[in-house]
Structure formats: structure tokens, C-alpha cells
Design a protein around this motif. Sequence first.
Motif, PDB file in Angstrom:
ATOM      1  N   GLN A  57       0.863  -1.187   0.000  1.00 14.40           N
ATOM      2  CA  GLN A  57       0.000   0.000   0.000  1.00 14.40           C
ATOM      3  C   GLN A  57       0.894   1.229   0.000  1.00 14.40           C
ATOM      4  O   GLN A  57       1.727   1.392   0.888  1.00 14.40           O
ATOM      5  CB  GLN A  57      -0.894   0.003   1.238  1.00 14.40           C
ATOM      6  N   ILE A  58       0.715   2.105  -1.022  1.00 10.48           N
ATOM      7  CA  ILE A  58       1.534   3.307  -1.141  1.00 10.48           C
ATOM      8  C   ILE A  58       0.621   4.501  -1.404  1.00 10.48           C
ATOM      9  O   ILE A  58      -0.288   4.411  -2.239  1.00 10.48           O
ATOM     10  CB  ILE A  58       2.533   3.205  -2.313  1.00 10.48           C
ATOM     11  N   GLY A  59       0.904   5.607  -0.712  1.00 14.56           N
ATOM     12  CA  GLY A  59       0.168   6.833  -1.004  1.00 14.56           C
ATOM     13  C   GLY A  59       0.553   7.349  -2.378  1.00 14.56           C
ATOM     14  O   GLY A  59      -0.245   7.341  -3.303  1.00 14.56           O
ATOM     15  N   LYS A  60       1.805   7.783  -2.544  1.00 13.68           N
ATOM     16  CA  LYS A  60       2.306   8.268  -3.828  1.00 13.68           C
ATOM     17  C   LYS A  60       3.665   7.639  -4.097  1.00 13.68           C
ATOM     18  O   LYS A  60       4.465   7.470  -3.184  1.00 13.68           O
ATOM     19  CB  LYS A  60       2.478   9.785  -3.806  1.00 13.68           C
ATOM     20  N   ALA A  76      -1.570   1.782  -5.206  1.00  9.33           N
ATOM     21  CA  ALA A  76      -0.913   3.088  -5.149  1.00  9.33           C
ATOM     22  C   ALA A  76      -1.971   4.148  -5.420  1.00  9.33           C
ATOM     23  O   ALA A  76      -2.666   4.093  -6.437  1.00  9.33           O
ATOM     24  CB  ALA A  76       0.210   3.179  -6.171  1.00  9.33           C
ATOM     25  N   ASP A  77      -2.102   5.098  -4.499  1.00  9.42           N
ATOM     26  CA  ASP A  77      -3.071   6.173  -4.707  1.00  9.42           C
ATOM     27  C   ASP A  77      -2.628   7.100  -5.826  1.00  9.42           C
ATOM     28  O   ASP A  77      -3.455   7.611  -6.565  1.00  9.42           O
ATOM     29  CB  ASP A  77      -3.279   6.963  -3.409  1.00  9.42           C
ATOM     30  N   GLY A  78      -1.317   7.301  -5.980  1.00 13.07           N
ATOM     31  CA  GLY A  78      -0.801   8.160  -7.033  1.00 13.07           C
ATOM     32  C   GLY A  78       0.500   7.622  -7.595  1.00 13.07           C
ATOM     33  O   GLY A  78       1.337   7.100  -6.863  1.00 13.07           O
ATOM     34  N   LEU A  79       0.659   7.738  -8.913  1.00 17.16           N
ATOM     35  CA  LEU A  79       1.871   7.298  -9.606  1.00 17.16           C
ATOM     36  C   LEU A  79       2.260   8.419 -10.559  1.00 17.16           C
ATOM     37  O   LEU A  79       1.442   8.853 -11.358  1.00 17.16           O
ATOM     38  CB  LEU A  79       1.603   6.013 -10.395  1.00 17.16           C
ATOM     39  N   TRP A  80       3.499   8.901 -10.483  1.00 18.69           N
ATOM     40  CA  TRP A  80       3.847  10.017 -11.349  1.00 18.69           C
ATOM     41  C   TRP A  80       4.894   9.692 -12.401  1.00 18.69           C
ATOM     42  O   TRP A  80       5.160  10.506 -13.267  1.00 18.69           O
ATOM     43  CB  TRP A  80       4.249  11.259 -10.551  1.00 18.69           C
ATOM     44  N   ASP A  91      -1.359 -11.458  -9.781  1.00 20.21           N
ATOM     45  CA  ASP A  91      -1.272 -10.251  -8.965  1.00 20.21           C
ATOM     46  C   ASP A  91      -2.520  -9.398  -9.167  1.00 20.21           C
ATOM     47  O   ASP A  91      -3.257  -9.566 -10.139  1.00 20.21           O
ATOM     48  CB  ASP A  91      -0.052  -9.403  -9.362  1.00 20.21           C
ATOM     49  N   ASP A  92      -2.706  -8.437  -8.276  1.00 23.03           N
ATOM     50  CA  ASP A  92      -3.753  -7.436  -8.411  1.00 23.03           C
ATOM     51  C   ASP A  92      -3.068  -6.085  -8.230  1.00 23.03           C
ATOM     52  O   ASP A  92      -2.607  -5.761  -7.131  1.00 23.03           O
ATOM     53  CB  ASP A  92      -4.848  -7.647  -7.364  1.00 23.03           C
ATOM     54  N   ILE A  93      -2.972  -5.318  -9.312  1.00 27.61           N
ATOM     55  CA  ILE A  93      -2.260  -4.045  -9.299  1.00 27.61           C
ATOM     56  C   ILE A  93      -3.277  -2.933  -9.546  1.00 27.61           C
ATOM     57  O   ILE A  93      -3.927  -2.906 -10.590  1.00 27.61           O
ATOM     58  CB  ILE A  93      -1.160  -4.021 -10.377  1.00 27.61           C
ATOM     59  N   ARG A  94      -3.402  -2.022  -8.561  1.00 28.82           N
ATOM     60  CA  ARG A  94      -4.357  -0.914  -8.669  1.00 28.82           C
ATOM     61  C   ARG A  94      -3.629   0.406  -8.451  1.00 28.82           C
ATOM     62  O   ARG A  94      -3.044   0.630  -7.393  1.00 28.82           O
ATOM     63  CB  ARG A  94      -5.458  -1.048  -7.623  1.00 28.82           C
ATOM     64  N   VAL A  95      -3.696   1.270  -9.466  1.00 30.38           N
ATOM     65  CA  VAL A  95      -3.180   2.629  -9.371  1.00 30.38           C
ATOM     66  C   VAL A  95      -4.394   3.541  -9.514  1.00 30.38           C
ATOM     67  O   VAL A  95      -5.096   3.481 -10.515  1.00 30.38           O
ATOM     68  CB  VAL A  95      -2.144   2.920 -10.472  1.00 30.38           C
ATOM     69  N   ARG A  96      -4.639   4.360  -8.507  1.00 29.56           N
ATOM     70  CA  ARG A  96      -5.855   5.179  -8.519  1.00 29.56           C
ATOM     71  C   ARG A  96      -5.733   6.434  -9.393  1.00 29.56           C
ATOM     72  O   ARG A  96      -6.720   6.884  -9.963  1.00 29.56           O
ATOM     73  CB  ARG A  96      -6.239   5.543  -7.095  1.00 29.56           C
ATOM     74  N   SER A  97      -4.528   7.028  -9.480  1.00 28.69           N
ATOM     75  CA  SER A  97      -4.357   8.194 -10.346  1.00 28.69           C
ATOM     76  C   SER A  97      -2.937   8.221 -10.898  1.00 28.69           C
ATOM     77  O   SER A  97      -1.996   7.767 -10.261  1.00 28.69           O
ATOM     78  CB  SER A  97      -4.666   9.497  -9.599  1.00 28.69           C
ATOM     79  N   VAL A  98      -2.829   8.759 -12.114  1.00 27.73           N
ATOM     80  CA  VAL A  98      -1.552   8.857 -12.815  1.00 27.73           C
ATOM     81  C   VAL A  98      -1.272  10.336 -13.047  1.00 27.73           C
ATOM     82  O   VAL A  98      -2.144  11.075 -13.495  1.00 27.73           O
ATOM     83  CB  VAL A  98      -1.616   8.103 -14.163  1.00 27.73           C
ATOM     84  N   GLY A  99      -0.045  10.761 -12.764  1.00 23.95           N
ATOM     85  CA  GLY A  99       0.325  12.161 -12.911  1.00 23.95           C
ATOM     86  C   GLY A  99       0.683  12.542 -14.330  1.00 23.95           C
ATOM     87  O   GLY A  99       0.910  11.686 -15.194  1.00 23.95           O
ATOM     88  N   SER A 112      -3.198 -11.995 -13.908  1.00 25.79           N
ATOM     89  CA  SER A 112      -3.037 -10.757 -13.143  1.00 25.79           C
ATOM     90  C   SER A 112      -3.996  -9.693 -13.668  1.00 25.79           C
ATOM     91  O   SER A 112      -4.244  -9.607 -14.868  1.00 25.79           O
ATOM     92  CB  SER A 112      -1.608 -10.223 -13.244  1.00 25.79           C
ATOM     93  N   ASP A 113      -4.494  -8.860 -12.751  1.00 23.50           N
ATOM     94  CA  ASP A 113      -5.361  -7.747 -13.102  1.00 23.50           C
ATOM     95  C   ASP A 113      -4.615  -6.439 -12.871  1.00 23.50           C
ATOM     96  O   ASP A 113      -3.869  -6.302 -11.896  1.00 23.50           O
ATOM     97  CB  ASP A 113      -6.637  -7.761 -12.253  1.00 23.50           C
ATOM     98  N   LEU A 114      -4.842  -5.484 -13.776  1.00 25.76           N
ATOM     99  CA  LEU A 114      -4.220  -4.169 -13.677  1.00 25.76           C
ATOM    100  C   LEU A 114      -5.290  -3.108 -13.893  1.00 25.76           C
ATOM    101  O   LEU A 114      -5.987  -3.116 -14.901  1.00 25.76           O
ATOM    102  CB  LEU A 114      -3.127  -4.015 -14.745  1.00 25.76           C
ATOM    103  N   SER A 115      -5.421  -2.206 -12.923  1.00 29.68           N
ATOM    104  CA  SER A 115      -6.333  -1.081 -13.039  1.00 29.68           C
ATOM    105  C   SER A 115      -5.515   0.192 -12.877  1.00 29.68           C
ATOM    106  O   SER A 115      -4.915   0.424 -11.829  1.00 29.68           O
ATOM    107  CB  SER A 115      -7.417  -1.159 -11.958  1.00 29.68           C
ATOM    108  N   MET A 116      -5.471   0.990 -13.939  1.00 31.40           N
ATOM    109  CA  MET A 116      -4.678   2.208 -13.931  1.00 31.40           C
ATOM    110  C   MET A 116      -5.349   3.234 -14.832  1.00 31.40           C
ATOM    111  O   MET A 116      -4.985   3.406 -16.003  1.00 31.40           O
ATOM    112  CB  MET A 116      -3.255   1.909 -14.422  1.00 31.40           C
TER     113      MET A 116
END
Length: 182
Positions: A57-60, A76-80, A91-99, A112-116
Amino acid sequence: EFTFSGDFSDASLRLYDSKLDAKNGGNIRVLDSKYTEFSFQELNSLHFDSSFDDAVQIGKVGALSANSSKYTEYTADGLWKSLNFPSSFDDDIRVRSVGSTFEGLVFDGKYSDLSMPIPASVKYEVNAELKYGKLAFPENALEMTYYKDKNDETSLKARIKGAAENAPKLSIKSYDGAIRLE
């Protein structure tokens, strides 16, 4: 169990059945990890040489990557900057927002699932190959170079309208996974 209440710089870790809770950091490299829970507020980068059944679990985060990952949940709440998973299994990879400084994605996953969801302001190119999978992408915003959907196999080469030659590249290979880019 490790708890870091202040900021820290770079670290190299090898963990088994652990719990790591930290605030802000530099570049973290996890050489090997199994059954470990990670919690960070903000990092420049987080890289796993090998991850097995972890929870992250990562904020940014700037760059998030794993050479080899199995049965791990990443949020990850944010990825820049970038996401790089050349060998992902269940795996289950979720990125909530991209910079807006997003540089690209490499993903090769089996089960594996990816949500970005990538915002419309980020113009990119995508090259995707899926078998028994699902791909959700902004169809109306893409200029298709190549698209084929036949016998449970999907191939796609496209770019967002207005993407420059040096636009971020998304390379996706997926077997029986769900990929969401919108």
C-alpha cells in the motif's frame, strides 16, 4: 515488524512474513519478500526483485516495479513516473491516479489484473496483446493503427489523439487478466 516514524532515504531489504510501515522515502529495493505487508506514504521508487504473496500500500510513488511477482496485491493512490511488471502471476495491481509526468508502462501478466485509469491530459501510445482477457480503454480518444479481436485474442496498437512521437509507451501482454486504462 518495522515502523519508521520519520523520513528515510534509500533502503535495500530482504523480508519474510514481516510488516513494514513507513512514511516518506527515497528509493526502496526489495531483494526478496514473502508474506509481507508494506505501507508507505510517499516514495521516489519501489522495486521488487522478487515478491511472493505480499500486500503493498503506497500513497504516492514515482516508479513502481517488480522483476518477478506472484500473488501480490499492489495499491498506489498516485503514480507520477512509471509502472514496470515484466513477469506478473496472479497479482492485483491498482493505481488510482496517474500524474502528468507519466513516462510509461511495461506489463506482462498471467492471471493478473491491472487497473490504472490514465487521465485524458496524458497522451500515450499503447501496444497490447491479450488472450482470454479484457481490456478497457478510452476507445473514442484513440487513433487505431491496428486492432484485432478474434478467438478470445485481442491485439491493439493505437495512440491517444494528439500524442507526440515521444509520448509515453504502454506495452501490455496479458493472459486471462483484466486490464483497465480508463
